[in-house]
Design a protein around this motif. Sequence first.
Motif, PDB file in Angstrom:
ATOM      1  N   ALA A  32       0.805  -1.218   0.000  1.00  0.00           N
ATOM      2  CA  ALA A  32       0.000   0.000   0.000  1.00  0.00           C
ATOM      3  C   ALA A  32       0.846   1.280   0.000  1.00  0.00           C
ATOM      4  O   ALA A  32       0.304   2.370  -0.139  1.00  0.00           O
ATOM      5  CB  ALA A  32      -0.930   0.006   1.211  1.00  0.00           C
ATOM      6  N   LEU A  33       2.172   1.148   0.149  1.00  0.00           N
ATOM      7  CA  LEU A  33       3.023   2.345   0.135  1.00  0.00           C
ATOM      8  C   LEU A  33       2.951   3.014  -1.230  1.00  0.00           C
ATOM      9  O   LEU A  33       2.955   2.334  -2.256  1.00  0.00           O
ATOM     10  CB  LEU A  33       4.484   1.985   0.433  1.00  0.00           C
ATOM     11  N   PRO A  34       2.927   4.340  -1.241  1.00  0.00           N
ATOM     12  CA  PRO A  34       2.809   5.074  -2.506  1.00  0.00           C
ATOM     13  C   PRO A  34       4.138   5.198  -3.254  1.00  0.00           C
ATOM     14  O   PRO A  34       4.549   6.282  -3.643  1.00  0.00           O
ATOM     15  CB  PRO A  34       2.294   6.434  -2.057  1.00  0.00           C
ATOM     16  N   VAL A  35       4.839   4.078  -3.421  1.00  0.00           N
ATOM     17  CA  VAL A  35       6.105   4.078  -4.155  1.00  0.00           C
ATOM     18  C   VAL A  35       6.260   2.716  -4.821  1.00  0.00           C
ATOM     19  O   VAL A  35       5.837   1.696  -4.283  1.00  0.00           O
ATOM     20  CB  VAL A  35       7.297   4.379  -3.208  1.00  0.00           C
ATOM     21  N   LYS A  36       6.840   2.708  -5.988  1.00  0.00           N
ATOM     22  CA  LYS A  36       7.068   1.461  -6.707  1.00  0.00           C
ATOM     23  C   LYS A  36       8.550   1.116  -6.650  1.00  0.00           C
ATOM     24  O   LYS A  36       9.401   1.989  -6.583  1.00  0.00           O
ATOM     25  CB  LYS A  36       6.639   1.596  -8.178  1.00  0.00           C
ATOM     26  N   GLY A  37       8.852  -0.164  -6.689  1.00  0.00           N
ATOM     27  CA  GLY A  37      10.235  -0.604  -6.763  1.00  0.00           C
ATOM     28  C   GLY A  37      10.856  -1.043  -5.453  1.00  0.00           C
ATOM     29  O   GLY A  37      12.037  -1.348  -5.410  1.00  0.00           O
ATOM     30  N   LEU A  38      10.089  -1.097  -4.369  1.00  0.00           N
ATOM     31  CA  LEU A  38      10.628  -1.571  -3.101  1.00  0.00           C
ATOM     32  C   LEU A  38      10.831  -3.082  -3.201  1.00  0.00           C
ATOM     33  O   LEU A  38       9.884  -3.827  -3.453  1.00  0.00           O
ATOM     34  CB  LEU A  38       9.672  -1.235  -1.951  1.00  0.00           C
ATOM     35  N   ASP A  39      12.074  -3.530  -3.056  1.00  0.00           N
ATOM     36  CA  ASP A  39      12.398  -4.954  -3.170  1.00  0.00           C
ATOM     37  C   ASP A  39      11.913  -5.679  -1.921  1.00  0.00           C
ATOM     38  O   ASP A  39      12.475  -5.524  -0.848  1.00  0.00           O
ATOM     39  CB  ASP A  39      13.901  -5.132  -3.345  1.00  0.00           C
ATOM     40  N   MET A  40      10.873  -6.466  -2.073  1.00  0.00           N
ATOM     41  CA  MET A  40      10.291  -7.177  -0.930  1.00  0.00           C
ATOM     42  C   MET A  40      10.526  -8.676  -1.034  1.00  0.00           C
ATOM     43  O   MET A  40       9.689  -9.471  -0.649  1.00  0.00           O
ATOM     44  CB  MET A  40       8.797  -6.861  -0.835  1.00  0.00           C
ATOM     45  N   SER A  41      11.690  -9.063  -1.570  1.00  0.00           N
ATOM     46  CA  SER A  41      11.970 -10.478  -1.772  1.00  0.00           C
ATOM     47  C   SER A  41      12.644 -11.141  -0.579  1.00  0.00           C
ATOM     48  O   SER A  41      12.710 -12.353  -0.508  1.00  0.00           O
ATOM     49  CB  SER A  41      12.837 -10.666  -3.023  1.00  0.00           C
ATOM     50  N   GLY A  42      13.138 -10.367   0.367  1.00  0.00           N
ATOM     51  CA  GLY A  42      13.867 -10.937   1.501  1.00  0.00           C
ATOM     52  C   GLY A  42      12.966 -11.536   2.568  1.00  0.00           C
ATOM     53  O   GLY A  42      11.756 -11.319   2.609  1.00  0.00           O
ATOM     54  N   SER A  62      14.529   4.153   5.287  1.00  0.00           N
ATOM     55  CA  SER A  62      15.596   4.654   4.417  1.00  0.00           C
ATOM     56  C   SER A  62      15.384   4.192   2.980  1.00  0.00           C
ATOM     57  O   SER A  62      15.553   4.967   2.036  1.00  0.00           O
ATOM     58  CB  SER A  62      16.963   4.192   4.925  1.00  0.00           C
ATOM     59  N   ALA A  63      15.015   2.925   2.811  1.00  0.00           N
ATOM     60  CA  ALA A  63      14.767   2.394   1.454  1.00  0.00           C
ATOM     61  C   ALA A  63      13.582   3.102   0.828  1.00  0.00           C
ATOM     62  O   ALA A  63      13.612   3.488  -0.349  1.00  0.00           O
ATOM     63  CB  ALA A  63      14.524   0.891   1.526  1.00  0.00           C
ATOM     64  N   TYR A  64      12.521   3.307   1.599  1.00  0.00           N
ATOM     65  CA  TYR A  64      11.335   4.002   1.104  1.00  0.00           C
ATOM     66  C   TYR A  64      11.677   5.435   0.706  1.00  0.00           C
ATOM     67  O   TYR A  64      11.300   5.908  -0.384  1.00  0.00           O
ATOM     68  CB  TYR A  64      10.245   3.985   2.172  1.00  0.00           C
ATOM     69  N   SER A  65      12.414   6.135   1.548  1.00  0.00           N
ATOM     70  CA  SER A  65      12.783   7.531   1.277  1.00  0.00           C
ATOM     71  C   SER A  65      13.643   7.644   0.015  1.00  0.00           C
ATOM     72  O   SER A  65      13.472   8.559  -0.781  1.00  0.00           O
ATOM     73  CB  SER A  65      13.539   8.126   2.459  1.00  0.00           C
ATOM     74  N   ALA A  66      14.573   6.698  -0.152  1.00  0.00           N
ATOM     75  CA  ALA A  66      15.450   6.717  -1.325  1.00  0.00           C
ATOM     76  C   ALA A  66      14.635   6.502  -2.602  1.00  0.00           C
ATOM     77  O   ALA A  66      14.862   7.180  -3.601  1.00  0.00           O
ATOM     78  CB  ALA A  66      16.530   5.647  -1.194  1.00  0.00           C
TER      79      ALA A  66
END
Length: 70
Positions: A32-42, A62-66
């Motif tokens: 639901a975060l308003p950003v695409k590309g967050l690697d959620m494979s871990g 930090s990952a979200y902000s970047a």
Amino acid sequence: SDLFPSHDRDGGIVVRTAFNQRRKTLRNSLKALPVKGLDMSGALFDKRPEQLGVEEFVSLTSAYSALKAQ
């Protein structure tokens, strides 16, 4: 405020989004975060938010902000 030095607002968004849906893993909640590309494979994303420590939320923020800054 010291935990999320320059990302106070982003930290709040990540934490609220993670805990917004009861009994969900981070992988499902953070979609639901308003950003695409967050690697959620871990393996971290197989956990529920209450299983994370402060450092893990700081890393997620930090990952979200970047990604948001791109």
